[in-house]
Structures are given as structure tokens and as C-alpha cells.
Write an enzyme that holds these catalytic residues in place. Structure first.
Site, mmCIF file in Angstrom:
data_model
loop_
_atom_site.group_PDB
_atom_site.id
_atom_site.type_symbol
_atom_site.label_atom_id
_atom_site.label_comp_id
_atom_site.label_asym_id
_atom_site.label_seq_id
_atom_site.Cartn_x
_atom_site.Cartn_y
_atom_site.Cartn_z
ATOM 1 C CG ASP A 30 -37.997 99.940 30.322
ATOM 2 O OD1 ASP A 30 -39.415 99.264 29.491
ATOM 3 O OD2 ASP A 30 -39.002 100.333 30.542
ATOM 4 C CD GLU A 81 -42.460 100.173 30.094
ATOM 5 O OE1 GLU A 81 -43.409 101.482 29.613
ATOM 6 O OE2 GLU A 81 -41.374 101.134 30.235
ATOM 7 C CD GLU A 82 -46.026 96.509 29.634
ATOM 8 O OE1 GLU A 82 -45.581 95.659 29.122
ATOM 9 O OE2 GLU A 82 -47.080 97.048 29.620
HETATM 10 N N1 AR6 Z 1 -35.463 91.170 25.028
HETATM 11 C C1 AR6 Z 1 -35.181 91.129 23.883
HETATM 12 N N2 AR6 Z 1 -36.030 91.124 23.042
HETATM 13 C C2 AR6 Z 1 -38.058 91.074 23.454
HETATM 14 C C3 AR6 Z 1 -37.483 90.736 24.831
HETATM 15 C C4 AR6 Z 1 -36.585 91.187 25.219
HETATM 16 N N3 AR6 Z 1 -36.622 90.096 26.780
HETATM 17 N N4 AR6 Z 1 -39.206 91.047 25.043
HETATM 18 C C5 AR6 Z 1 -39.808 91.547 23.497
HETATM 19 N N5 AR6 Z 1 -38.909 91.605 22.866
HETATM 20 P P1 AR6 Z 1 -42.925 95.754 23.298
HETATM 21 P P2 AR6 Z 1 -42.575 98.252 21.950
HETATM 22 C C6 AR6 Z 1 -38.952 91.993 21.416
HETATM 23 O O1 AR6 Z 1 -43.675 95.352 22.071
HETATM 24 O O2 AR6 Z 1 -43.032 97.977 20.799
HETATM 25 C C7 AR6 Z 1 -45.672 98.195 26.317
HETATM 26 O O3 AR6 Z 1 -47.189 98.646 27.026
HETATM 27 C C8 AR6 Z 1 -40.296 91.402 20.588
HETATM 28 O O4 AR6 Z 1 -39.708 90.489 19.720
HETATM 29 O O5 AR6 Z 1 -42.467 95.474 23.871
HETATM 30 O O6 AR6 Z 1 -41.200 99.444 22.176
HETATM 31 C C9 AR6 Z 1 -44.708 99.916 27.154
HETATM 32 O O7 AR6 Z 1 -45.504 99.844 28.345
HETATM 33 C C10 AR6 Z 1 -40.903 92.262 21.066
HETATM 34 O O8 AR6 Z 1 -42.374 92.226 20.106
HETATM 35 O O9 AR6 Z 1 -42.588 97.557 22.956
HETATM 36 C C11 AR6 Z 1 -44.943 100.329 25.760
HETATM 37 O O10 AR6 Z 1 -46.779 101.013 25.971
HETATM 38 C C12 AR6 Z 1 -40.789 93.757 20.632
HETATM 39 O O11 AR6 Z 1 -39.219 93.322 21.790
HETATM 40 C C13 AR6 Z 1 -45.124 100.070 24.419
HETATM 41 O O12 AR6 Z 1 -45.256 98.206 25.051
HETATM 42 C C14 AR6 Z 1 -40.909 94.699 21.309
HETATM 43 O O13 AR6 Z 1 -41.364 95.046 22.335
HETATM 44 C C15 AR6 Z 1 -43.975 99.850 24.198
HETATM 45 O O14 AR6 Z 1 -43.844 99.053 22.673
#
Ligand code: AR6
Length: 510
Positions: A287, A305-306
Site C-alpha cells: 500500500d 492507497e485510497e
Molecule cells: N497497482 C500498481 N501500481 C499502481 C496502482 C495499482 N493499483 N495504482 C497506482 N499505481 P500514488 P505515492 C502506480 O500516487 O506517490 C495517497 O494519498 C501509479 O504509477 O498513490 O506513494 C496516500 O495516502 C502511481 O502514480 O503513491 C499518500 O498520501 C504510483 O503507483 C500518497 O498518496 C504511485 O501511486 C502516496 O503517494
């Protein structure tokens, strides 16, 4: 130690190739001083709802436990007189009403939250019920059952729930029914002391749990979320799931000396199609978390995550008791069930009907879905990501999530992807390598989903193959990452920016 990690994948398995099911040995489920179990263990039967333990509630109203809305200490002072009311009695009276429209939900909630009657608005909830095809049925068949489920709290959650505080390794195992009951209470906003905001409020170091924020304002995203939430409640109110869930707050106990590690790289399967939750079945699923687990799930957030919290709503329960994660901590939740299908992402996210989850259960009666919340650093620039302290922070965080030192048997692979590289601005190529190092140190293979990025798929597969063929160790690769910062700082602005993978291959060419 030397390498020789046993691995799940042949190098560069063809997409869709099957991987060996893992064979982890689970010890017998029993409570300990670091593991609370809120059901009767000697009466667990497959397919039957677990019975709560203990039989009768033992009250705790203190800073170490969730303050329960039915506690006799949860009182509400009348404004004019000196009378005080038990808040739970007000909640009972209020929720045992006829719900003729969504306005009755608003009225019910505001009655026992008088302080917020003028602050909270339920516009989004009302819009949802106006648009929803099944609104009438939801109101007369589902919402009253949700109210009853919420009111069963004193009978279902009889053990005080410990707060999972910072830097304490702790496990909490409960039934899916207890989780549903807690979520019904969150929906009806009954949890005391959880509404105040601001740094000095009692729960400022915890995520919020009452659902009021999900109901407010004008937001297409929230409409989709509500749709998924009602899938969940409709399902559990029709047929209550009978399994268990474990919430495990875990802390990195011994520091790894990354530069000295002599472990070899484990195997990698990288693909640009597929998602962690679907193609990562049976693996440890990452996650991409916020340090307040669940991030913006009850607000407007709708990224990885959401989405996961909305389709597996039992994850939301962790917000009730999980204090903000420290730099070398993670939360592992095992057993949650998926209740909704979806398409899209962010603004294009659409809840796409109910999902039937047929994931098998383990010997603790939990769905074999293991999700690890690890929060990356929110970066605003490229070079700072290579500061040694930050490299270490990120690799330690991932290692905390992936490692499982006591496990007997071979660990399932880690299903991950662009952790920290969306909302949090990290660099995909760097984060891929850091997760590779953390997984290798933990002795697990990686299934990496690039989420449509074909270049990354090729590049990561190549660099991994290159390093693995040369028997490069975790320590060697880590040291190179530290060095790369100097290369970045020294490079002339008139020349092309050095590329991490090209530079690595050039430097390590034998
Ligand atoms: N499976 C594989 N890859 C994925 C998937 C999935 N289901 N969904 C997204 N990606 P991000 P962060 C890829 O932005 O930067 C939230 O608000 C996709 O390329 O969710 O760690 C949390 O609560 C996407 O751009 O993660 C935190 O506050 C990338 O994963 C914050 O976002 C990153 O997804 C974390 O942000």
C-alpha cells in the site's frame, strides 16, 4: 552472510507465468502480551461467526485504548441545565428511527454531535441519494441494518481496543463482524473525541475515523466512494463474513548496515500491465501509504492507497487505532476482503459494482490477502532523493515492510510498483532499485507492476538482469546509489543530466 537466496521466479519469467504458492507455516493463533485477540478462540468454527471475547465488556477509558462511544464515561452535558446524558443512550434513540431520506441520516448524526451541527454539511450524501438508482431500497433495507449493526457495539466489541502507539510492535486480531460494527459506528460518526482537529486535540496523531468528511461538499470522487461503501454495508448486512483480520504494527528492530550487506539480489518479475491487488494475489501487497494510514480515503484523495481502502473497506478500521507511522515502522493488515470492482484512477475512478472475493482463508481464518502500508517521503526535487540519510530512510521503510525474520518456509513475493512516485514525487527508477534492495535483503522476490510504463518495464528488467548476472550484492548497489549524488552535483548544466541506470551499467561493466 552470503547470497544463495531461494527464489520464486526464474529470471524474467514470461508474463502470466505461474509462480509457486508460498508455504509459510503459521503458528497456532493465541493471544500474548503483544497480540490481542478479541474473539473466543476455542469456539472458532469454519463458516460461523466468531464469538466476541470476553463475554461482557470490561471498560477502559484512557489514553491507551480506543474511547468507545458506549462507555459510561462518554457523557454529554446539557447546555442549560447541569444534567448530563449518556451519549450512547442518545445514539440509540437517534439511530432507531425511520430513515425516510438521507436527511434523516444527517439529523440522526447531528443529534448526538450537537457541537458540529452547524459545521458539518451532508451535501454529498444527499446528492448521492438523489442520484442513486437503489436509493429507496438502501434507505429502507440497508441503512436500518447498518444502524442496528452500529448499536451492537457493546455486545460485539467487548474487549478494550488498544491504540497501536508509535514505536510499539503490536498485533490485534478481530472478527470481520467486529470490523463491520466498528465501521458502522464510523459511518454514523459515533466515536467520541475524534472530531476535533488541530495539533492539540487528543487524537491529532491519529487519522480521522468518523465519516462526516466523506459526506460533505460537492465531489464526484466522494460519490463513487459512497457507492463502494454502500456495496460493503449491503453485503455485510445481508451475509456477515465470518473470518478474522489481523492488524500488525511493526517496527524495524535491528538496523541493517546497507553498505556492508553481502546478500545477492533475489528474482524479479516486472510487467507494465496488471495491478497489485489483482495480479498480486497471494503475495505481500504494498500500500503506497500516507504516514496517517489511509491518507485521504475519507476526504477527496483517490490514488492507490485510497482506492485500496475503498474497495477493501475493512482497511479503514486501522484508522481507529493506528497512530501516525514513524520512519522505520509499517502496518501489515491480513485478511481484508474486497467488496467492490472499479475502473479508472483519480478523477476517472468509477465504482463498478460489487466484487465477490473468493480468496482462500489461512489457518487463522483470514483471507490470504496481506497488505503492507509503507509511507514514502514526499519529495519535491530529484537530487535530494540521493542524500544518504534519505536513501537509508526509504530502504529501511521498505525493508521493515518486507522482512519477516521469524518466518519458517519461503516467503511469498512482494507485489509492488511505483511506490512514492505519484502524489509523493519520487523517482521511479530509484524507488524500483531501493525496493529491489529491500526485498533482496528480506530474501523475497518482487513482482513489480509499472502501471503502464513500458520504458520502465524494459529498463528495470535490464538493470536487474545486469546486476544479477554479475552477482552484485545489496551493499555494492547501495553504495553506488550514494555515489550517484556526487555525479549529479558535479555535472555541468550544459550537458545532459546523467541517467541513473546508464551510469550504473557503465560504472559496473566488467
Ligand atoms: N497497482 C500498481 N501500481 C499502481 C496502482 C495499482 N493499483 N495504482 C497506482 N499505481 P500514488 P505515492 C502506480 O500516487 O506517490 C495517497 O494519498 C501509479 O504509477 O498513490 O506513494 C496516500 O495516502 C502511481 O502514480 O503513491 C499518500 O498520501 C504510483 O503507483 C500518497 O498518496 C504511485 O501511486 C502516496 O503517494
Amino acid at each position: 552472510s552470503s547470497g544463495g537466496n531461494s527464489s520464486h521466479f526464474n529470471n524474467n519469467l514470461a508474463p502470466g507465468a505461474s509462480i509457486r504458492a508460498h508455504g509459510i507455516y503459521l503458528p497456532k493463533l493465541q493471544p500474548s502480551h503483544t497480540h490481542k485477540v478479541t474473539v473466543m478462540l476455542d469456539q472458532l468454527k469454519d463458516g460461523e461467526k466468531p464469538r466476541p471475547f470476553p463475554l461482557h465488556f470490561k471498560g477502559k477509558w484512557d489514553g491507551d485504548h480506543v474511547r468507545m462511544p458506549f462507555s459510561d464515561q462518554s457523557v454529554h452535558q446539557a447546555q442549560n441545565t447541569k444534567d448530563s446524558f449518556l451519549r450512547w443512550e442518545e445514539i440509540e434513540r437517534s439511530l432507531l428511527r425511520d430513515f425516510k431520506s438521507s436527511h434523516d441520516i444527517e439529523k440522526a448524526i447531528k443529534l448526538y454531535n450537537p457541537k458540529y451541527a452547524n459545521q458539518w454539511n451532508f451535501d454529498c450524501l444527499h446528492t448521492f441519494f438523489k442520484k442513486e438508482r437503489m436509493a429507496a431500497e438502501l434507505l429502507h433495507a440497508v441503512v436500518p441494518k447498518m444502524a442496528h449493526l452500529a448499536l451492537a457495539l457493546p455486545n460485539l466489541c467487548t474487549m478494550p481496543l488498544p491504540l497501536l502507539r508509535r514505536d510499539t510492535g503490536f498485533m490485534l486480531t478481530m472478527s470481520q463482524e467486529q470490523a463491520a460494527c466498528l465501521l458502522a459506528n464510523a459511518f454514523f460518526c459515533t466515536f467520541p473525541r475524534r472530531n476535533a482537529t488541530g495539533p492539540r486535540s487528543e487524537y491529532s496523531a491519529f487519522p480521522d475515523i468518523n465519516f462526516n468528511r466523506l459526506f460533505e461538499g460537492k465531489s464526484d470522487r466522494k460519490l463513487e466512494k459512497l457507492s463502494a461503501i454502500f456495496h460493503y454495508f449491503r453485503q455485510v448486512c445481508t451475509k456477515m463474513p465470518t473470518g478474522l483480520l489481523t492488524f500488525h504494527r511493526k517496527k524495524l528492530e535491528t538496523k541493517v548496515e546497507w553498505e556492508r550487506s553481502r546478500k545477492l539480489l533475489t528474482n524479479l518479475k516486472v510487467q507494465s500491465t496488471g495491478t497489485i491487488e489483482t495480479e498480486g494475489k497471494g503475495m505481500l501487497q504494498v500500500d503506497f501509504a500516507n504516514k496517517y494510514v489511509g491518507g485521504g480515503v475519507l476526504g477527496n484523495g483517490l490514488v492507490q492507497e485510497e482506492i485500496r481502502f475503498i474497495i477493501n473497506p475493512e482497511l479503514i478500521v486501522s484508522r481507529l487505532f493506528t497512530e501516525v507511522l514513524g520512519p522505520s515502522e509499517c502496518l501489515i493488515v491480513t485478511g481484508t476482503e474486497r467488496f467492490s470492482n472499479y475502473t479508472g484512477y483519480g478523477d476517472t475512478f468509477r465504482c463498478n459494482g460489487p466484487h465477490v472475493d473468493d480468496t482462500p482463508r489461512d489457518s487463522w481464518m483470514r483471507r490470504q490477502t496481506e497488505i503492507v502500508a509503507i509511507d514514502a517521503i514526499h519529495f519535491y526535487g530529484y537530487v535530494e532523493q540521493f542524500e544518504q540519510q534519505k536513501l537509508e530512510r526509504e530502504v529501511n521503510k521498505a525493508f521493515c515492510g518486507f522482512s519477516c525474520p521469524d518466518a519458517a518456509g519461503s516467503l511469498p513475493p512482494v507485489a509492488t510498483g511505483n511506490w512514492g512516485c505519484g502524489a509523493f514525487g519520487g523517482d521511479k527508477r530509484l524507488k524500483a532499485l531501493l525496493q529491489m534492495l529491500a526485498a533482496s535483503e528480506a530474501g523475497r522476490d518482487i513482482a513489480y507492476f509499472t502501471f503502464g510504463d513500458r520504458n520502465l518495464e524494459d529498463d528495470f528488467r535490464n538493470i536487474h538482469g545486469f546486476l544479477q548476472n554479475q552477482d552484485r550484492t545489496v551493499g555494492e548497489v547501495f553504495k553506488m546509489l550514494v555515489q550517484f549524488r556526487t555525479i549529479l552535483l558535479e555535472h555541468s548544466p550544459h550537458r545532459d543530466k546523467p541517467q541513473l541506470y546508464e551510469w550504473l551499467m557503465h560504472k559496473l561493466q566488467k
